[in-house]
Design a protein around this motif. Structure first.
Motif, short mmCIF file in Angstrom:
data_model
loop_
_atom_site.label_atom_id
_atom_site.label_comp_id
_atom_site.label_asym_id
_atom_site.label_seq_id
_atom_site.Cartn_x
_atom_site.Cartn_y
_atom_site.Cartn_z
N PRO A 29 10.66 -1.07 -11.36
CA PRO A 29 9.99 -1.04 -12.65
C PRO A 29 10.56 -2.07 -13.64
O PRO A 29 11.77 -2.20 -13.75
CB PRO A 29 10.24 0.40 -13.14
N ASN A 30 9.67 -2.78 -14.28
CA ASN A 30 10.01 -3.79 -15.30
C ASN A 30 10.78 -5.00 -14.77
O ASN A 30 11.25 -5.82 -15.55
CB ASN A 30 10.83 -3.18 -16.46
N LEU A 31 10.95 -5.08 -13.47
CA LEU A 31 11.74 -6.19 -12.93
C LEU A 31 11.02 -6.90 -11.79
O LEU A 31 10.93 -8.12 -11.75
CB LEU A 31 13.10 -5.66 -12.44
N LEU A 32 10.47 -6.09 -10.91
CA LEU A 32 9.84 -6.65 -9.72
C LEU A 32 8.53 -5.90 -9.47
O LEU A 32 8.55 -4.75 -9.04
CB LEU A 32 10.78 -6.49 -8.52
N LEU A 33 7.43 -6.55 -9.80
CA LEU A 33 6.13 -5.91 -9.63
C LEU A 33 5.41 -6.56 -8.45
O LEU A 33 5.26 -7.79 -8.44
CB LEU A 33 5.28 -6.09 -10.90
N PRO A 34 5.02 -5.78 -7.43
CA PRO A 34 4.36 -6.40 -6.28
C PRO A 34 3.05 -7.06 -6.71
O PRO A 34 2.26 -6.48 -7.46
CB PRO A 34 4.09 -5.23 -5.34
N LYS A 84 -2.73 10.93 5.86
CA LYS A 84 -1.52 11.76 6.07
C LYS A 84 -0.84 11.48 7.40
O LYS A 84 0.38 11.40 7.50
CB LYS A 84 -1.91 13.25 6.00
N ASP A 85 -1.65 11.29 8.46
CA ASP A 85 -1.04 11.10 9.78
C ASP A 85 -0.45 9.69 9.96
O ASP A 85 0.17 9.39 10.97
CB ASP A 85 -2.05 11.39 10.90
N LYS A 86 -0.67 8.83 8.97
CA LYS A 86 -0.09 7.47 9.06
C LYS A 86 1.15 7.33 8.16
O LYS A 86 1.76 6.27 8.09
CB LYS A 86 -1.12 6.42 8.62
N LEU A 87 1.49 8.40 7.46
CA LEU A 87 2.68 8.38 6.61
C LEU A 87 3.79 9.17 7.31
O LEU A 87 3.73 10.40 7.39
CB LEU A 87 2.37 8.98 5.24
N PHE A 88 4.78 8.45 7.81
CA PHE A 88 5.80 9.09 8.63
C PHE A 88 6.91 9.69 7.77
O PHE A 88 7.20 9.19 6.68
CB PHE A 88 6.45 8.08 9.58
N THR A 89 7.55 10.70 8.35
CA THR A 89 8.79 11.19 7.73
C THR A 89 9.92 10.24 8.13
O THR A 89 9.82 9.55 9.16
CB THR A 89 9.15 12.61 8.21
N LYS A 90 10.99 10.25 7.35
CA LYS A 90 12.17 9.43 7.69
C LYS A 90 12.72 9.86 9.05
O LYS A 90 13.12 9.04 9.85
CB LYS A 90 13.28 9.64 6.64
N GLU A 91 12.71 11.19 9.28
CA GLU A 91 13.29 11.72 10.51
C GLU A 91 12.55 11.16 11.72
O GLU A 91 13.15 10.70 12.70
CB GLU A 91 13.20 13.26 10.53
N PHE A 92 11.21 11.18 11.65
CA PHE A 92 10.40 10.69 12.77
C PHE A 92 10.64 9.21 13.01
O PHE A 92 10.90 8.77 14.14
CB PHE A 92 8.90 10.94 12.47
N SER A 93 10.55 8.43 11.94
CA SER A 93 10.65 6.98 12.08
C SER A 93 12.02 6.56 12.61
O SER A 93 12.13 5.75 13.55
CB SER A 93 10.37 6.31 10.72
N ASP A 125 7.68 7.84 4.26
CA ASP A 125 7.71 8.51 2.96
C ASP A 125 9.10 8.38 2.31
O ASP A 125 9.99 9.19 2.56
CB ASP A 125 7.36 9.99 3.16
N THR A 126 9.27 7.32 1.53
CA THR A 126 10.54 7.07 0.82
C THR A 126 10.21 6.60 -0.60
O THR A 126 9.04 6.38 -0.94
CB THR A 126 11.36 5.97 1.51
N ASP A 127 11.26 6.35 -1.38
CA ASP A 127 11.06 5.84 -2.74
C ASP A 127 10.29 4.51 -2.71
O ASP A 127 9.50 4.22 -3.60
CB ASP A 127 12.40 5.61 -3.44
N LEU A 128 10.57 3.70 -1.68
CA LEU A 128 9.97 2.37 -1.61
C LEU A 128 8.44 2.44 -1.48
O LEU A 128 7.71 1.71 -2.14
CB LEU A 128 10.58 1.58 -0.44
N SER A 129 7.98 3.35 -0.63
CA SER A 129 6.52 3.43 -0.38
C SER A 129 5.81 4.34 -1.37
O SER A 129 4.58 4.30 -1.50
CB SER A 129 6.25 3.92 1.04
N GLN A 130 6.59 5.16 -2.07
CA GLN A 130 6.00 6.22 -2.92
C GLN A 130 4.87 5.72 -3.84
O GLN A 130 3.80 6.33 -3.88
CB GLN A 130 7.15 6.88 -3.71
N PRO A 131 5.04 4.60 -4.57
CA PRO A 131 3.96 4.19 -5.49
C PRO A 131 2.69 3.70 -4.78
O PRO A 131 1.68 3.51 -5.43
CB PRO A 131 4.59 3.01 -6.26
N PHE A 132 2.75 3.53 -3.46
CA PHE A 132 1.62 2.93 -2.74
C PHE A 132 1.03 3.87 -1.68
O PHE A 132 0.33 3.43 -0.77
CB PHE A 132 2.08 1.62 -2.06
N GLN A 133 1.34 5.16 -1.80
CA GLN A 133 0.95 6.09 -0.74
C GLN A 133 -0.47 6.65 -0.88
O GLN A 133 -0.98 7.28 0.04
CB GLN A 133 1.93 7.27 -0.69
#
Ligand code: NAP
Length: 292
Positions: free
Chosen positions: A130-135, A254-263, A241-249
């Motif tokens: 936020p406020n520094l790096l906007l995709p 649902k079936d294309k968004l993996f848990t950290k454990e699975f990945s 599903d992490t902080d990095l992907s959160q704003p773009f989810q």
């Protein structure tokens, strides 16, 4: 407090805690050394995929030593919890990939504490801040500062990690497997593939991951000449599903968004099953090769 082999020790929370004397690095170590154990280093371990790598490495290999590095160990509750659970074979070290002296100090710590490294996992990465790096969604939004910051963290940092850890990498170890190569695994992203780029956008992130791919591929050619077998892998974890992907989810099924454990479980299977001929390859979480 007492000093031995260049490392300061002091009592901390009723445990012997080792303090690396190489400023500005600060580490907490409760390791009791077993020279036969596998040694893995996870860089970018404070949260998300990196933290999950640390957790699964500690679980998979019950005798393995794990060193987690991150910018601010005191802020990572996940690492603090693991430290309590696995003291004796788990160390945490402060490292910022944009500050080369912290990488050098981490290499010194590895040499003095374990003597070698069997696995290096580079996970740190930035997409938006936020406020520094906007995709970027369009060329008009491209900023020099975003391009340079992404390149520094996503491409230069992992390369410097490899540069300083290379002399310590040694075949063997393996999380309960018979892996006969030392592995450097860097978290890339499918959007870093030039051949796969059909959507555009995210200029800084895409270009920095493409640069990471090229730099790693280049290193892999040089590593192939080293007597002790070391391989470099580039890994795409899927959309996780992490902080990095959160704003773009929002638009992700649902079936294309993996848990950290699975990945991470999938990625560790790739790492553990890797052979010398995998050096310099770019794999997705399911083991499929991704075009450059
Ligand atoms: N999540 C996905 O869907 C996805 C998809 C494709 C690829 N990836 C890649 O997977 C990797 C991990 O992503 P993630 O989803 O776990 O992201 P995350 O949850 O946002 O975690 C990013 C990590 O990078 C660390 N970091 C940032 N700048 C750093 C620096 N200068 N020095 C050291 N560490 C730094 C962060 O540490 P702090 O806590 O100190 O900020 C944090 O530990 C990244 O390389 C990312 O590009 C992720």
């Amino acid at each position: 407090m007492y000093i031995t082999s260049g490392i300061m020790y002091q009592r901390f929370s009723s445990q012997i805690v080792r303090k690396c004397r190489l400023l500005p690095v600060l580490c907490y170590s409760t390791t009791s050394l077993d020279r036969k154990a596998s040694v893995s280093l996870v860089q970018g371990a404070s949260r998300g995929i990196g933290l999950e790598f640390v957790r699964q490495l500690l679980e998979r290999d019950k005798k393995g030593q794990v060193l987690a590095t991150c910018r601010d160990p005191d802020q990572s509750t996940g690492l603090q919890e693991l430290k309590n659970q696995y003291s004796g074979r788990f160390d945490v070290l402060k490292l910022d990939v944009t500050v080369e002296s912290t990488i050098e100090a981490a290499a010194t710590f590895v040499r003095e504490t374990y003597g070698y490294l069997n696995l290096l996992v580079n996970t740190s990465g930035i997409l938006s801040i936020p406020n520094l790096l906007l995709p970027e969604t369009t060329l008009a939004k491209v900023q020099k500062s975003s391009l340079l910051l992404s390149y520094e963290v996503n491409a230069v940092g992992p390369l410097l990690m490899i540069k300083h850890m290379w002399p310590l990498l040694k075949a063997g170890g393996g999380t309960g497997t018979k892996r006969d190569v030392a592995v450097v695994a860097s978290l890339s992203a499918r959007v870093g593939s030039i051949g796969d780029n059909n959507l555009g956008g995210w200029h800084s992130y895409r270009a920095s991951k493409a640069a990471l791919n090229q730099l790693t591929k280049t290193v892999s050619v040089e590593l192939a000449r080293k007597k002790d077998p070391i391989i470099c892998l580039l890994l795409h974890p899927g959309t996780v599903d992490t902080d990095l992907s959160q704003p773009f989810q929002r638009n992700i099924p649902k079936d294309k968004l993996f848990t950290k454990e699975f990945s991470v479980n999938k990625l560790l299977d790739i790492i553990d099953g890797s052979k010398i001929h995998d050096n310099g390859k770019f794999f997705a979480w399911d083991g499929q090769e991704i075009p450059w």
